[in-house]
Design a protein around this motif. Sequence first.
Motif, PDB file in Angstrom:
ATOM      1  N   ASN A  77       3.154   5.889  -2.660  1.00 56.10           N
ATOM      2  CA  ASN A  77       4.330   6.645  -3.154  1.00 56.10           C
ATOM      3  C   ASN A  77       4.181   6.883  -4.626  1.00 56.10           C
ATOM      4  O   ASN A  77       5.140   8.042  -5.045  1.00 56.10           O
ATOM      5  CB  ASN A  77       5.714   6.149  -2.642  1.00 56.10           C
ATOM      6  CG  ASN A  77       5.656   6.114  -1.007  1.00 56.10           C
ATOM      7  OD1 ASN A  77       4.895   7.008  -0.452  1.00 56.10           O
ATOM      8  ND2 ASN A  77       6.349   5.266  -0.356  1.00 56.10           N
ATOM      9  N   ALA A  78       4.113   5.864  -5.382  1.00 56.30           N
ATOM     10  CA  ALA A  78       4.082   5.929  -6.819  1.00 56.30           C
ATOM     11  C   ALA A  78       2.948   6.648  -7.405  1.00 56.30           C
ATOM     12  O   ALA A  78       2.905   6.922  -8.584  1.00 56.30           O
ATOM     13  CB  ALA A  78       4.024   4.507  -7.548  1.00 56.30           C
ATOM     14  N   GLY A  79       1.944   7.310  -6.490  1.00 55.45           N
ATOM     15  CA  GLY A  79       0.762   7.944  -6.971  1.00 55.45           C
ATOM     16  C   GLY A  79      -0.209   7.095  -7.883  1.00 55.45           C
ATOM     17  O   GLY A  79      -0.952   7.669  -8.448  1.00 55.45           O
ATOM     18  N   GLN A  80      -0.155   5.758  -7.564  1.00 53.67           N
ATOM     19  CA  GLN A  80      -1.399   4.886  -8.123  1.00 53.67           C
ATOM     20  C   GLN A  80      -2.618   5.134  -7.375  1.00 53.67           C
ATOM     21  O   GLN A  80      -3.916   4.731  -7.688  1.00 53.67           O
ATOM     22  CB  GLN A  80      -0.775   3.556  -8.282  1.00 53.67           C
ATOM     23  CG  GLN A  80       0.267   3.328  -9.196  1.00 53.67           C
ATOM     24  CD  GLN A  80       1.010   1.999  -9.245  1.00 53.67           C
ATOM     25  OE1 GLN A  80       0.349   1.067  -8.624  1.00 53.67           O
ATOM     26  NE2 GLN A  80       2.097   1.621 -10.061  1.00 53.67           N
ATOM     27  N   ILE A  81      -2.444   5.265  -6.149  1.00 47.66           N
ATOM     28  CA  ILE A  81      -3.829   5.529  -5.269  1.00 47.66           C
ATOM     29  C   ILE A  81      -3.686   6.822  -4.435  1.00 47.66           C
ATOM     30  O   ILE A  81      -2.440   7.181  -4.325  1.00 47.66           O
ATOM     31  CB  ILE A  81      -3.881   4.428  -4.168  1.00 47.66           C
ATOM     32  CG1 ILE A  81      -2.553   4.188  -3.178  1.00 47.66           C
ATOM     33  CG2 ILE A  81      -4.053   2.834  -5.026  1.00 47.66           C
ATOM     34  CD1 ILE A  81      -2.866   3.150  -2.305  1.00 47.66           C
ATOM     35  N   THR A  82      -4.498   7.146  -4.091  1.00 47.34           N
ATOM     36  CA  THR A  82      -4.901   8.317  -3.213  1.00 47.34           C
ATOM     37  C   THR A  82      -4.774   7.854  -1.704  1.00 47.34           C
ATOM     38  O   THR A  82      -4.802   7.056  -1.148  1.00 47.34           O
ATOM     39  CB  THR A  82      -6.352   9.123  -3.274  1.00 47.34           C
ATOM     40  OG1 THR A  82      -7.355   8.127  -3.077  1.00 47.34           O
ATOM     41  CG2 THR A  82      -6.639   9.654  -4.698  1.00 47.34           C
ATOM     42  N   ILE A 115       0.825  -1.216   0.102  1.00 48.41           N
ATOM     43  CA  ILE A 115       0.081  -0.256   0.061  1.00 48.41           C
ATOM     44  C   ILE A 115       0.738   1.268  -0.248  1.00 48.41           C
ATOM     45  O   ILE A 115       0.634   2.176  -0.633  1.00 48.41           O
ATOM     46  CB  ILE A 115      -0.869  -0.067   1.282  1.00 48.41           C
ATOM     47  CG1 ILE A 115      -2.085  -1.169   1.057  1.00 48.41           C
ATOM     48  CG2 ILE A 115      -1.599   1.255   1.341  1.00 48.41           C
ATOM     49  CD1 ILE A 115      -2.754  -1.503   2.361  1.00 48.41           C
ATOM     50  N   ASP A 116       2.017   1.158   0.737  1.00 48.29           N
ATOM     51  CA  ASP A 116       2.817   2.326   0.938  1.00 48.29           C
ATOM     52  C   ASP A 116       3.495   2.741  -0.523  1.00 48.29           C
ATOM     53  O   ASP A 116       3.628   3.814  -1.026  1.00 48.29           O
ATOM     54  CB  ASP A 116       3.938   2.195   2.053  1.00 48.29           C
ATOM     55  CG  ASP A 116       3.166   2.316   3.452  1.00 48.29           C
ATOM     56  OD1 ASP A 116       2.030   2.871   3.431  1.00 48.29           O
ATOM     57  OD2 ASP A 116       3.920   1.661   4.276  1.00 48.29           O
ATOM     58  N   GLU A 168      -6.948   8.537   0.630  1.00 49.69           N
ATOM     59  CA  GLU A 168      -8.133   7.860   0.973  1.00 49.69           C
ATOM     60  C   GLU A 168      -8.323   6.560   0.789  1.00 49.69           C
ATOM     61  O   GLU A 168      -8.716   5.712   1.409  1.00 49.69           O
ATOM     62  CB  GLU A 168      -9.262   8.799   0.407  1.00 49.69           C
ATOM     63  CG  GLU A 168     -10.747   8.228   0.720  1.00 49.69           C
ATOM     64  CD  GLU A 168     -11.014   8.474   2.239  1.00 49.69           C
ATOM     65  OE1 GLU A 168     -11.854   7.789   2.845  1.00 49.69           O
ATOM     66  OE2 GLU A 168     -10.327   9.394   3.043  1.00 49.69           O
ATOM     67  N   GLU A 169      -7.879   6.149  -0.514  1.00 51.18           N
ATOM     68  CA  GLU A 169      -8.002   4.779  -0.808  1.00 51.18           C
ATOM     69  C   GLU A 169      -6.924   4.025  -0.071  1.00 51.18           C
ATOM     70  O   GLU A 169      -6.979   2.881   0.285  1.00 51.18           O
ATOM     71  CB  GLU A 169      -7.446   4.724  -2.326  1.00 51.18           C
ATOM     72  CG  GLU A 169      -8.591   5.291  -3.522  1.00 51.18           C
ATOM     73  CD  GLU A 169      -8.147   5.290  -4.750  1.00 51.18           C
ATOM     74  OE1 GLU A 169      -9.024   5.240  -5.769  1.00 51.18           O
ATOM     75  OE2 GLU A 169      -7.039   5.279  -4.994  1.00 51.18           O
ATOM     76  N   ALA A 170      -5.505   4.531   0.275  1.00 46.50           N
ATOM     77  CA  ALA A 170      -4.764   3.941   1.002  1.00 46.50           C
ATOM     78  C   ALA A 170      -5.398   3.447   2.513  1.00 46.50           C
ATOM     79  O   ALA A 170      -4.998   2.791   3.011  1.00 46.50           O
ATOM     80  CB  ALA A 170      -3.332   4.633   1.248  1.00 46.50           C
ATOM     81  N   ARG A 171      -5.948   4.675   2.740  1.00 46.34           N
ATOM     82  CA  ARG A 171      -6.460   4.658   4.374  1.00 46.34           C
ATOM     83  C   ARG A 171      -7.611   3.318   4.379  1.00 46.34           C
ATOM     84  O   ARG A 171      -7.586   2.559   5.440  1.00 46.34           O
ATOM     85  CB  ARG A 171      -7.264   5.828   4.764  1.00 46.34           C
ATOM     86  CG  ARG A 171      -7.892   5.726   6.114  1.00 46.34           C
ATOM     87  CD  ARG A 171      -8.469   7.102   6.392  1.00 46.34           C
ATOM     88  NE  ARG A 171      -9.748   7.027   5.507  1.00 46.34           N
ATOM     89  CZ  ARG A 171     -10.906   6.345   5.865  1.00 46.34           C
ATOM     90  NH1 ARG A 171     -10.956   5.618   6.810  1.00 46.34           N
ATOM     91  NH2 ARG A 171     -12.018   6.165   5.172  1.00 46.34           N
ATOM     92  N   ILE A 172      -8.495   3.415   3.254  1.00 42.97           N
ATOM     93  CA  ILE A 172      -9.404   2.391   3.369  1.00 42.97           C
ATOM     94  C   ILE A 172      -8.719   0.978   2.963  1.00 42.97           C
ATOM     95  O   ILE A 172      -9.260  -0.134   3.690  1.00 42.97           O
ATOM     96  CB  ILE A 172     -10.557   2.513   1.770  1.00 42.97           C
ATOM     97  CG1 ILE A 172     -11.422   3.916   2.189  1.00 42.97           C
ATOM     98  CG2 ILE A 172     -11.191   1.432   1.846  1.00 42.97           C
ATOM     99  CD1 ILE A 172     -12.144   4.220   0.961  1.00 42.97           C
ATOM    100  N   ARG A 173      -7.723   0.865   2.351  1.00 48.85           N
ATOM    101  CA  ARG A 173      -7.049  -0.441   2.191  1.00 48.85           C
ATOM    102  C   ARG A 173      -6.480  -1.099   3.520  1.00 48.85           C
ATOM    103  O   ARG A 173      -6.725  -2.294   3.984  1.00 48.85           O
ATOM    104  CB  ARG A 173      -6.118  -0.526   1.074  1.00 48.85           C
ATOM    105  CG  ARG A 173      -6.614  -0.409  -0.182  1.00 48.85           C
ATOM    106  CD  ARG A 173      -5.762  -0.283  -1.357  1.00 48.85           C
ATOM    107  NE  ARG A 173      -4.797  -1.313  -1.561  1.00 48.85           N
ATOM    108  CZ  ARG A 173      -3.781  -1.236  -2.638  1.00 48.85           C
ATOM    109  NH1 ARG A 173      -3.838  -0.396  -3.422  1.00 48.85           N
ATOM    110  NH2 ARG A 173      -2.803  -2.111  -2.246  1.00 48.85           N
ATOM    111  N   ARG A 174      -5.895   0.039   4.265  1.00 52.79           N
ATOM    112  CA  ARG A 174      -5.285  -0.198   5.643  1.00 52.79           C
ATOM    113  C   ARG A 174      -6.450  -0.733   6.465  1.00 52.79           C
ATOM    114  O   ARG A 174      -5.962  -1.634   7.056  1.00 52.79           O
ATOM    115  CB  ARG A 174      -4.578   0.941   6.119  1.00 52.79           C
ATOM    116  CG  ARG A 174      -3.128   1.162   5.338  1.00 52.79           C
ATOM    117  CD  ARG A 174      -2.037   2.217   5.934  1.00 52.79           C
ATOM    118  NE  ARG A 174      -1.151   2.773   5.217  1.00 52.79           N
ATOM    119  CZ  ARG A 174      -0.987   3.859   4.496  1.00 52.79           C
ATOM    120  NH1 ARG A 174      -2.064   4.677   4.644  1.00 52.79           N
ATOM    121  NH2 ARG A 174      -0.057   4.068   3.910  1.00 52.79           N
TER     122      ARG A 174
END
Length: 708
Positions: free
Chosen positions: A172-177, A167-168, A179-185
């Motif tokens: 960092n690569a800009g593939q997710i926002t 997820i990180d 908010e999306e990272a927070r949802i996946r975590r």
Amino acid sequence: MAVAVGPRRVESPGGGLIGQVLKHADLGVAVCVVLVVVMMVLPLPAMLLDILITVNLAIALTVVLLAMYTQDALDLSVFPSLLLFTTLFRLAINISVTRLILLHGDAGSVIHAFGSFVVGGNVVVGLVVFLIIVVVQFVVITNGAGRVAEVAARFTLDAMPGKQMAIDADLNAGQITDEEARIRRDKIQREADFYGSMDGASKFVKGDAIAGIVIVAINLLAGIAIGVAQQGRSFGDAVTTFSLLSIGDGLAAQIPALLISTATGIIVTRAATDANSNLGSDMAAQMLRNPKPLFIAATVLLALGLVPGLPKVPFILLAVIVGSLAYGLRQRQRDLAANAVALEEEETLKALPPPADAVTKSLSLDTLELEIGYGLIPLVDEAEGGELLKRVGLVRKQMATELGLVLQPIRIRDNVQLASHSYAVRIKGSEVARGELAAGCLLAMNPGDADPSLTGEATVEPAFGLPALWVPNGAREQAEAGGYTVVDHASVVITHLTETVRSHAAELLSRQDARTLLDHLRERFPAVVDELVPDACSVAEVHRVLQLLLAEGVSVRDLVTILETLGDRARLTKDPALLTEYCRQALARQLTQAAVDPFGTLAAVVLEPSLESELGDSVIQTTDGSYLGLDPGRAEAIVRALRDAVEAAAESGHRAAVVCSPKVRRHIRALAAHALPRTAVLSYNEILPSTHVDAVGTVELATEGSIA
């Protein structure tokens, strides 16, 4: 008759019975838990127990169906708590039933039905059925589900660091926002909590099975003792009565328990398969994917039906059913394949242009093409490490940044007519540049002070015409140590392509491109564009001015300044060349910065005043513009003198620009365009007043008819 139609009134989510239940669900759960505890203490009437036993069975049936239709285990993340509540509710019913059995020798209609009707009134049969259900639940389903939950919890916890790192990396690569990272975590954390809870909750089912056996034994033994000692029953009557009631109670409790444990197994095993649809559709899709196993199974069943001694009807009937299913499945696959082929052919036919369109399409030309020989194909193949495609894309970005020119996509294709390691650049179908590379070699260019002892095949660098050497790939370090600039094949091609685009930028800017630039600028500066086009200037006139600027290497990226200047001057003259001179003067800062050295000094080659006066007098004005009316021999002499002066300045270490009056600037530029293509020709009005000008050369008129 008129009918008034208005918006239909829709009840809010908070209205109605369901809305009220959802609104007060937390209070309802708390009340139910308290009532379950009260059931264990207070005696309940037989009729109420019948209702509660039916509710227990309905809850168990609903839970197992929910588990079957759940797409993701986290969609039923409350299952561990639900398992606790259902187990507690079932044990409370067992305690209440036990109280009625031991006190009154009666536990309601449901228990009596399970004890007499379900097991046929036979105590031994009922006891055996009860024990088998307990064994199936405890040994098979609960044991397996507990093991799967344990392994899933362990693997989920072990995989958490890797998932977090993934997820990180995506973030960092800009593939997710964010908010999306927070949802996946959050989902990963919920998965870990869920499987950990399921690992512990499976113990509830085990304990419930053991408690069921103990409760049946207590009811049976204590009931017989109470019936004989306190109620005055005969031993046989006590055994019959309390046995049926105890076994009925056990069956009424263990059947819902079996359903709940089955739901537990479905939840944990379905989570392990990571399904995206309901259980039934998954099983049907995967088991009926291939008709061949069904054909084999039908054949085996038919063979067993023909074996002497075995019943023929069930085997042959099942063989026919399975064979029919396999045949229908194969026909369905053939129909799907035929439909796919037909659909593909239809799409292909749709994609093909009509004959007239095909002829018309063949007339179109690509604006810019790069043709390569078959030996250079690895430069394009990314699987072999080729970077040419990526670097060609960077050329387009570079031209947009440097010149403000938005290039059309550059087509790269192989041409068998070229030599294996040759390439060619075409503009609108015509070849404008060509180069040839040496196989297995690198290009080493001498900046002027490199080691002359380096051996290699002498050549000329294609972009700038500099002398160079082709050296083997293994000689890179030696060449670089000797002071040479070493580049690979891809760099040679890209550099040549870039310089070709830069020198033909005016030709590459189409009228449609000019229109696109104006439309894009209108979004940010509508007043600038609307004031100019179409009242003061047409798109064609703006296009011509931009072409003239690009022809001299002037960037048109500052399009706002150019259009503002045209808006001021276009009402006075329509001469594109004169309008271009006005735009150049407005871009004085840009032109000066491009011509000065790192110390801010402009090295200038100037014209002797009498020569400049002669050139000014030679300008002839016509309705189509102005031009120099010079004798060809004298014009050639002027060009030769200009070239000698610029080269003399270069030998002394100066990158000089030709500086003259605004009247003759564009005419001198036209004279020197072929001899000095990379030398800037500036007028005095195009140099910022704060610029320090250093005259490093002068073109003088030696004698009449000659130039020194």
